[in-house]
Write an enzyme that holds these catalytic residues in place. Structure first.
Site, short mmCIF file in Angstrom:
data_model
loop_
_atom_site.label_atom_id
_atom_site.label_comp_id
_atom_site.label_asym_id
_atom_site.label_seq_id
_atom_site.Cartn_x
_atom_site.Cartn_y
_atom_site.Cartn_z
N GLU A 153 3.47 -9.64 0.01
CA GLU A 153 3.93 -8.45 0.72
C GLU A 153 3.36 -8.47 2.14
O GLU A 153 2.14 -8.53 2.30
CB GLU A 153 3.31 -7.22 0.02
CG GLU A 153 4.24 -6.44 -0.85
CD GLU A 153 3.57 -5.17 -1.40
OE1 GLU A 153 2.39 -5.22 -1.78
OE2 GLU A 153 4.27 -4.16 -1.48
N CYS A 191 6.78 -0.09 -0.62
CA CYS A 191 6.77 -1.06 -1.72
C CYS A 191 8.16 -1.63 -1.97
O CYS A 191 8.30 -2.68 -2.57
CB CYS A 191 6.24 -0.40 -2.98
SG CYS A 191 7.12 1.13 -3.31
N LYS A 230 -6.21 11.82 -7.33
CA LYS A 230 -7.09 11.18 -6.34
C LYS A 230 -6.20 10.49 -5.30
O LYS A 230 -5.62 9.44 -5.56
CB LYS A 230 -8.00 10.17 -7.08
CG LYS A 230 -9.13 9.64 -6.24
CD LYS A 230 -8.61 8.50 -5.49
CE LYS A 230 -9.37 7.57 -4.74
NZ LYS A 230 -8.78 7.35 -3.40
N GLU A 263 2.88 1.67 -10.85
CA GLU A 263 3.91 1.44 -9.82
C GLU A 263 3.23 0.57 -8.77
O GLU A 263 2.50 1.09 -7.93
CB GLU A 263 4.35 2.77 -9.21
CG GLU A 263 4.92 3.76 -10.19
CD GLU A 263 6.40 3.51 -10.47
OE1 GLU A 263 7.03 2.71 -9.74
OE2 GLU A 263 6.91 4.11 -11.42
P1 NAP Z 1 -4.43 0.22 -3.10
O1 NAP Z 1 -5.47 -0.41 -2.27
O2 NAP Z 1 -4.17 -0.32 -4.44
O3 NAP Z 1 -4.81 1.77 -3.16
C1 NAP Z 1 -4.06 2.68 -3.88
C2 NAP Z 1 -4.97 3.77 -4.43
O4 NAP Z 1 -5.90 3.17 -5.34
C3 NAP Z 1 -5.80 4.48 -3.37
O5 NAP Z 1 -5.96 5.83 -3.73
C4 NAP Z 1 -7.13 3.75 -3.48
O6 NAP Z 1 -8.23 4.54 -3.06
C5 NAP Z 1 -7.21 3.53 -4.97
N1 NAP Z 1 -8.14 2.47 -5.37
C6 NAP Z 1 -8.56 1.40 -4.67
N2 NAP Z 1 -9.44 0.68 -5.40
C7 NAP Z 1 -9.58 1.31 -6.59
C8 NAP Z 1 -10.34 1.07 -7.77
N3 NAP Z 1 -11.14 0.01 -7.88
N4 NAP Z 1 -10.24 1.95 -8.80
C9 NAP Z 1 -9.44 3.02 -8.70
N5 NAP Z 1 -8.70 3.31 -7.61
C10 NAP Z 1 -8.75 2.46 -6.57
O7 NAP Z 1 -3.02 0.21 -2.38
P2 NAP Z 1 -2.68 0.66 -0.92
O8 NAP Z 1 -3.01 -0.43 0.02
O9 NAP Z 1 -3.23 2.02 -0.64
O10 NAP Z 1 -1.09 0.84 -1.05
C11 NAP Z 1 -0.21 -0.19 -0.82
C12 NAP Z 1 0.26 -0.80 -2.11
O11 NAP Z 1 0.90 0.18 -2.91
C13 NAP Z 1 1.30 -1.87 -1.87
O12 NAP Z 1 1.06 -2.96 -2.70
C14 NAP Z 1 2.60 -1.16 -2.25
O13 NAP Z 1 3.63 -2.04 -2.61
C15 NAP Z 1 2.14 -0.31 -3.36
N6 NAP Z 1 3.09 0.80 -3.59
C16 NAP Z 1 3.85 0.77 -4.72
C17 NAP Z 1 4.77 1.78 -4.95
C18 NAP Z 1 5.61 1.77 -6.19
O14 NAP Z 1 6.18 2.80 -6.51
N7 NAP Z 1 5.71 0.68 -6.91
C19 NAP Z 1 4.90 2.82 -4.04
C20 NAP Z 1 4.10 2.82 -2.90
C21 NAP Z 1 3.19 1.79 -2.70
P3 NAP Z 1 -8.86 4.38 -1.59
O15 NAP Z 1 -7.75 4.64 -0.64
O16 NAP Z 1 -9.88 5.48 -1.57
O17 NAP Z 1 -9.40 3.02 -1.49
#
Ligand code: NAP
Length: 477
Positions: free
Chosen positions: A381, A281, A172, A247
């Site tokens: 962040e 990240c 997804k 992650e």
């Molecule tokens: P996010 O809001 O957590 O979204 C990530 C994914 O989760 C998206 O596919 C999102 O879908 C989905 N999601 C959102 N709410 C959900 C729920 N209640 N249940 C299941 N899935 C759900 O994060 P983001 O803003 O896209 O990404 C940025 C974050 O990712 C930052 O905190 C960054 O540090 C972190 N990150 C970490 C790494 C690592 O390797 N540690 C790498 C890259 C990024 P939708 O888009 O459809 O809402």
């Protein structure tokens, strides 16, 4: 451009017929509409993955590896097309998108080989008539939920090893970047991945996530995204005790010691901070500079930042594109305003870059001097092109401040003292440490965090463990 979802080898829309629009963050132009799927389609994908599992698991690792290698080759062959698509939906400069496709393909290629080295073990038993065998077997049906900041690599570093291990998967992708994911799905089909082994569904994150964890058929979920959503998934995973890799977010410290090569440190910081407009990240979020070199470092950094070119990602020579959405730029503005109100000095940028004919979503590369732990920019962040500078006086103090964060994903430091290099690398409470290196990510190394940055490792031989169960066979002769 592929816009339908891949379920059980077929391309289809949502049962409800509902779609959502994908737009270019640089221009607000619509690019395509993709299906808005939910519980029903997720169930279908899980059932397809379960049906495909016995056949896929039974293949040899060599067989699976050959398909994965083909996939990696197809990705490289389509690098320009995939990169253009990625830049259109995500905004990052084209050169970075091309780099990400190569990086994403490297995970598939690595996994294709690593799957051949899933070794078991025999262990000496305590009785002469017994043998102890340790087998490593695929976990089963797995799932991946991925973010928008690396639309290809965050998928392949889960998908590659899962398939290599003999698992099937439901992916997804993030709602802002489904097109790259669907293009990858198309290449999976072209590479010969059998129906149901890979399924890609787009739509309602909450409904899809809930079904993936309520359904006992799914044995493992790998998530990359925010710590906040990671917590929700971990709570939901308790129902079926679904295995997790998380992650999550980071807040990387970047330490520059007085004995560092300052030009290399500036170069490293530019890579660690401004890639993807600061939306990674492992971005440097707090830059600690030892007092004797602080002003000189700041001057050289200002010079480097002044040379950055901002604009739409598909324009030649652009290094800084738009932020992903309006919330993202509002957060950057909030952090800069908070820091300035608490005494930080804006040494570069500090405002939106309004570019004629483009969306109001560009932010000037920014340097804030005199930052303190009281500022939001030093605690949360920022996910934007902002460098907060903090002066420090001694090593122990710098390490203590660097570790003063709930996050533990990546940390960086620059020094030319070999003893200090080992001492600081060991003392930093982070999963990834760049020692004189601002770009540590690579397919053959373990990537992942500690503390609120999650658990599990992607890359290297470590990633295979995430998709394998250990089985102990006690054999009485
Ligand atoms: P996010 O809001 O957590 O979204 C990530 C994914 O989760 C998206 O596919 C999102 O879908 C989905 N999601 C959102 N709410 C959900 C729920 N209640 N249940 C299941 N899935 C759900 O994060 P983001 O803003 O896209 O990404 C940025 C974050 O990712 C930052 O905190 C960054 O540090 C972190 N990150 C970490 C790494 C690592 O390797 N540690 C790498 C890259 C990024 P939708 O888009 O459809 O809402």
């Amino acid at each position: 451009m592929r816009t339908e979802n891949l379920i059980d080898g077929g391309w289809r829309g949502a049962d409800s017929g509902r779609m959502f629009e994908v737009t270019d963050p640089a221009t607000d132009q619509p690019l395509a509409s993709v299906p808005s799927c939910g519980t029903t389609e997720t169930r279908m994908a899980i059932e397809a993955a379960a049906r495909a599992l016995p056949g896929w698991r039974a293949r040899t690792a060599m067989d699976r590896g050959a398909i994965l290698r083909r996939l990696a080759e197809l990705m490289i062959g389509a690098q320009d097309r995939l990169a253009a698509l990625m830049t259109a939906e995500q905004g990052k400069p084209l050169a970075e998108s091309k780099g990400e496709i190569a990086y994403a393909a490297a995970f598939v290629d690595w996994a294709a080989e690593e799957g051949k080295r899933v070794y078991g073990e025999t262990v000496p038993a305590s009785h002469a008539d017994k043998r102890i065998l340790v087998l490593r077997q695929p976990v089963g049906v797995t799932a991946a939920i991925t973010p928008w900041n690396f639309p290809a690599a965050m998928i392949t570093r889960k998908l590659g090893p899962a398939l290599a291990a003999g698992c099937t998967m439901i992916v997804k992708p993030a709602e802002q970047t489904p097109l790259t994911a669907l293009a990858l799905a198309e290449l999976c089909v072209e590479a010969g991945v059998p129906p149901g082994v890979v399924n890609v569904i787009t739509g309602d994150a909450k409904a899809i996530g809930e079904e993936l964890l309520a359904n006992p058929t799914v044995r493992k979920l790998s998530f990359t995204g925010s710590t906040e959503v990671g917590r929700i998934l971990m709570r939901n995973a308790a129902q079926n005790l679904t295995r997790l890799s998380l992650e999550l977010g980071g807040h990387a410290p970047f330490l520059v010691f007085a004995d560092a090569d300052l030009d290399r440190a500036v170069q490293g910081l530019m890579a660690a901070k401004f890639r993807n407009m600061g939306q990674t990240c492992i971005c440097a979020n707090r830059v600690f500079v030892e007092a004797p070199v602080h002003d000189e470092f700041c001057a050289r950094l200002e010079e480097a930042v002044a040379g950055l070119r901002i604009g739409r990602g598909d324009e030649a020579g652009v290094q800084v594109g738009p932020l992903i959405d309006d919330d993202a730029i509002a957060k950057v503005e909030r952090h800069v305003a908070d820091a300035a109100a608490k005494g930080a000095v804006v040494r570069a940028g500090g405002a939106r870059a309004r570019i004629e004919g483009l969306a109001d979503r560009f932010y000037l590369p920014t340097i804030l001097a005199g930052c303190t732990a009281a500022m939001a920019v030093c605690r949360e962040e920022t996910f934007g092109p902002v460098v907060p500078l903090i002066r420090f006086d001694d090593e122990a103090d710098a390490i203590a401040r660097a570790n003063d964060s709930p996050f533990g994903l990546a940390a960086y430091f620059y020094t030319r003292d070999a003893s200090r290099l080992m001492r600081v690398a060991e003392a930093l409470e982070y999963g990834i440490v760049g020692a004189n290196d601002g770009a540590p990510s690579t397919a053959q190394a373990p990537f992942g965090g500690v503390k609120h940055s999650g658990f599990g490792r992607e890359g290297g031989r470590y990633v295979m463990h995430e998709y394998l169960d250990v089985k102990y066979v006690s054999w009485a002769l």
